[in-house]
Design an enzyme around this catalytic site. Structure first.
Site, PDB file in Angstrom:
ATOM      1  N   SER A   1       0.842  -1.188   0.000  1.00  0.00           N
ATOM      2  CA  SER A   1       0.000   0.000   0.000  1.00  0.00           C
ATOM      3  C   SER A   1       0.887   1.251   0.000  1.00  0.00           C
ATOM      4  CB  SER A   1      -0.970  -0.029   1.181  1.00  0.00           C
ATOM      5  OG  SER A   1      -1.976   0.939   1.031  1.00  0.00           O
TER       6      SER A   1
ATOM      7  N   ASP B   1      -9.061  -4.600  -6.177  1.00  0.00           N
ATOM      8  CA  ASP B   1      -8.682  -3.567  -5.215  1.00  0.00           C
ATOM      9  C   ASP B   1      -9.506  -2.291  -5.415  1.00  0.00           C
ATOM     10  OD1 ASP B   1      -7.417  -1.785  -3.522  1.00  0.00           O
ATOM     11  OD2 ASP B   1      -5.410  -2.528  -3.975  1.00  0.00           O
TER      12      ASP B   1
ATOM     13  N   HIS C   1      -7.749  -5.087  -1.595  1.00  0.00           N
ATOM     14  CA  HIS C   1      -6.480  -4.420  -1.296  1.00  0.00           C
ATOM     15  C   HIS C   1      -5.516  -5.319  -0.532  1.00  0.00           C
ATOM     16  CE1 HIS C   1      -3.731  -1.145  -0.992  1.00  0.00           C
ATOM     17  NE2 HIS C   1      -3.844  -1.030   0.317  1.00  0.00           N
TER      18      HIS C   1
END
Length: 726
Positions: free
Chosen positions: A593, A668, A700
């Site tokens: 991320s 995602d 995600h």
């Protein structure tokens, strides 16, 4: 005889031989090697007795802080299940464990939930009469369930609409919107930024419900390809990218008596954030934190519940960077015209006592202590308890502050991360803590005497099973020379300071994060430990921009994400390079991320440091990220073109030198796949090779067995690159 003795000793030593973690245990190990604990501890009100679940989770136990007896069963799961079946005859009631979500309402009543295949029961159980004293049933078809305090009604969502069920089972449809993009009562409003975790609130009188009504019809649909059908289909999600049209949100009051709806007059512009929603204890007013889209100007407004009209602004908060309301108001039980407001307005997230005229009565902050969790009021409402950050961000301690004098006391002392509860009489603290070398300690502290009684001292769950990792904290200096930074180093199981080892540098670096804390294992994950046991030096550090160190520390990254963060992380890299046991030619970096963004940033801005990198779900250009988070830290692309150009990675792939694996979840909705695809396209244009892997059904984060697969892929990728195969 000697041979038999030797064989016996050999077999005995093998039986207790320790080993390294296997790849499955990087995901499931925390459950397999769970630290001994007491689950769901709580003080019985107006007493010196606390309750908890036993080790089997089958019984609710009680123990006194003052008597010598150790523990006794208050109620068993089997007995509770029998009582529930008698009360709800004809219903399939089966409890796997005693309800771990129980809470004490008063000294004789606990509340908890029981789920069946069709329904959720909200239950009050009287411990003195051993009966169900109150309950309400709601259908499991409804999500986001919100219960009135008297258990007379439950509001819930079915799709995009709100319904309410009462104790008699009568259902009222509050909303009936059918337009795609109109959503009522959802906690996924403003994408759950600003501390939003619910979308409906009952007043204390239990007759009115205020809820979010979100209009996102004007927000761009973003396609997520669904791969499970013969011909792939498209699932659209509303995804407002930075600088583009955002959702429009209002707050609506529904009166269960008159069936009327009133919209709060929160005004223009329509693109604003409605945060920190609170009912006044009287039920006459609603308080809302109205934040502008620029996120630098907050107004705490009061609205009349009778007609939704604006009454007044209690106070305003402005900043040259951002204002980020994260918590609702908490009204004083002693004076309903006073409330606690939590803010970093003076540099550190602390507590303030205001009255409903908007007057600041007391600043309750203590030195530079950051409030991490508001715990509550003492029994008489004279003081407030909170968990505060100490020791340069590493520790969490329990504090008590008097509302009248603002005098603060630190109630816990041992260095580490404390989770503490004060009984309602203010005489005893049930204190649970761990630190780098302490798996878990639970003790009762006598507030007046300052003495402690040990309840549980957990052993190291790795002993006799898994090679115990050697973990150390290191303190470094931020690149601006102002703030100390904390890092964590994990050594290989067979570490020899005279040898050299490859490195896995694991980082995140984004806001509201902290990788290194003074708790068991120093906050390290099991994959970190696994890689250390495979022969890597594993290092992590928290840079400026992360949590728990104050506003200046967090906002150093404003309008140019990744830059100050990399400068700080370079200090960690220099630290590693100064060690003779680090093989500087065999260093790798991994992050997910924001950490994926940081990983990729290092590979193009500092391409000579790392030989290999794995970037999971990386942001590649902040113009592809969503409005609420992205614009807080970067402003809009129109307002900050230089910052977006500086931080963008899609035109910098030509700088890449080492091996880079990008991993992305194909579903995602947080960091959309377009980010990584843009970097891949840039690499193709630049003639650079990049490895790419998708998890088709994951969003995600990759979870379950697929996460084991992912960690194996990462470990193999590091092994191939740093052990001479690539």
């Amino acid at each position: 005889m000697k041979k038999l003795l030797f064989l016996f000793l050999l077999l005995s030593s093998n039986a207790f031989a320790q080993r390294n973690l296997n790849i499955e245990e990087t995901v499931f190990g925390p459950r397999t090697y769970a630290v001994q604990n007491l689950l769901s501890t709580a003080w019985i009100p107006e007493s010196n007795t606390f309750t908890y679940l036993d080790a089997t989770y089958q019984n609710l136990m009680q123990r006194s802080a003052t008597s010598s007896w150790k523990e006794e069963v208050l109620i068993s799961k089997a007995d509770l299940e029998k009582i529930l079946k008698e009360k709800f005859s004809g219903k399939e009631i089966s409890l796997r464990i005693f309800p771990y979500d129980y809470n004490w309402l008063d000294k004789q009543t606990i509340k908890f939930t029981v789920e069946t295949e069709e329904s959720t029961y909200y239950v009050h159980y009287a411990t003195d009469t051993k009966t169900i004293s109150n309950f309400i049933e709601a259908t499991n078809k409804g999500t986001n369930q919100e219960l009135t305090s008297d258990y007379s009604k439950v509001a819930y969502l079915v799709g995009q609409n709100i319904s309410i069920v009462d104790k008699q089972g009568q259902v009222t449809e509050v909303t009936s919107d059918t337009i795609d993009g109109i959503v009522n009562g959802s906690d996924y409003t403003h994408r759950q930024e600003f501390g939003i975790n619910k979308g409906m609130w009952w007043n204390e009188q239990n007759d009115k419900l205020v809820y979010y009504r979100k209009d996102e019809t004007m927000v761009t649909n973003y396609p997520l390809i669904q791969w499970e059908e013969r011909v792939a289909t498209v699932k659209n999600v509303r995804y407002p990218m930075a600088g583009m049209k955002s959702e429009e949100v209002t707050l609506v009051i529904y009166d269960t008596k008159t069936k009327q709806k009133i919209t709060l007059q929160t005004g223009e512009p329509k693109e604003q954030y409605l945060t920190a929603v609170n009912w006044d204890p009287s039920g006459e007013f609603i308080y809302v934190g109205v934040l502008n889209r620029e996120q630098n100007h907050l107004k705490l407004n009061q609205y009349a519940a009778k007609d939704g009209s604006f009454v007044k602004t209690l106070f305003e908060e402005k900043s040259t960077t951002w204002v980020e309301p994260q918590h609702p108001l908490v009204f004083s039980p002693k004076n309903k015209n006073e409330f606690i407001y939590q803010s970093d307005r003076d540099g550190f997230n602390q507590l303030y006592l205001f009255n409903t005229d908007g007057k600041l009565l007391k600043s309750l902050g203590f030195e530079q202590t950051v409030v991490s969790d508001f715990i509550g009021f003492t029994a008489k409402g004279e003081s407030v308890l909170y968990s505060g950050v100490t020791n340069n961000g590493l520790d969490r301690q329990l504090f008590e502050v008097n509302l009248k004098t603002a005098k603060t006391k630190q109630l816990t002392k041992d260095s580490g991360t404390h989770s503490a509860k004060l009984n309602t009489t203010g005489t005893y603290i049930l204190d649970q803590y761990s630190n780098l070398t302490t798996p878990n300690n639970i003790q009762v502290l006598d507030v007046k005497k300052g003495t402690s009684t040990e309840i549980l001292k957990a052993g190291n769950p790795f002993v006799g099973k898994i090679n115990n990792p050697k973990i150390e904290f290191v303190e470094l200096q931020s690149a601006d020379g102002v703030t100390p930074l904390t890092g964590r180093i994990i050594y290989p199981s067979d570490f020899d300071p005279n040898k050299t080892y490859p490195v896995m540098y694991y980082l995140y670096g984004g806001s509201h994060s902290q990788l290194v804390t003074n708790r068991w294992l120093g906050g390290a994950g099991y994959f970190d430990i696994y890689m250390a046991q495979q022969g890597y030096i594993v290092f992590s550090m928290d840079n400026r921009g992360t949590d728990a160190r104050g506003k200046a520390f967090a906002s150093a990254t404003h309008r140019q994400l990744g830059q100050a963060e990399m400068q700080d992380q370079l200090k960690g890299i220099d630290f590693l390079k100064s060690k003779s046991f680090v093989d500087q030619s065999k260093m790798g970096i991994f992050g997910w991320s924001f950490g994926g963004f940081m990983t990729t940033s290092f590979m193009v801005h500092h391409p000579d440091i790392f030989k290999v990198a794995v970037a999971g779900g990386p942001v590649i250009d902040w113009k592809y990220y969503e409005v609420m988070y992205g614009e807080r830290y970067m402003d809009t692309p129109q307002e900050n073109p230089e910052g977006y150009k500086l931080t963008s990675l899609e035109d910098k792939a030509d700088k890449l030198k080492g091996r880079l694996l990008i991993i992305h979840g194909a579903q995602d909705p947080v960091v959309v796949q377009q980010n990584s695809m843009q970097f891949i396209q840039g690499a193709i244009k630049a003639g650079k090779q990049v490895d790419y892997f998708l998890y088709p059904s994951h969003e995600h984060n990759v979870s379950g067995k697929e996460r084991v697969h992912m960690y194996q892929k990462i470990a193999d990728y590091f092994g191939d690159a740093l052990r001479g195969k690539l």
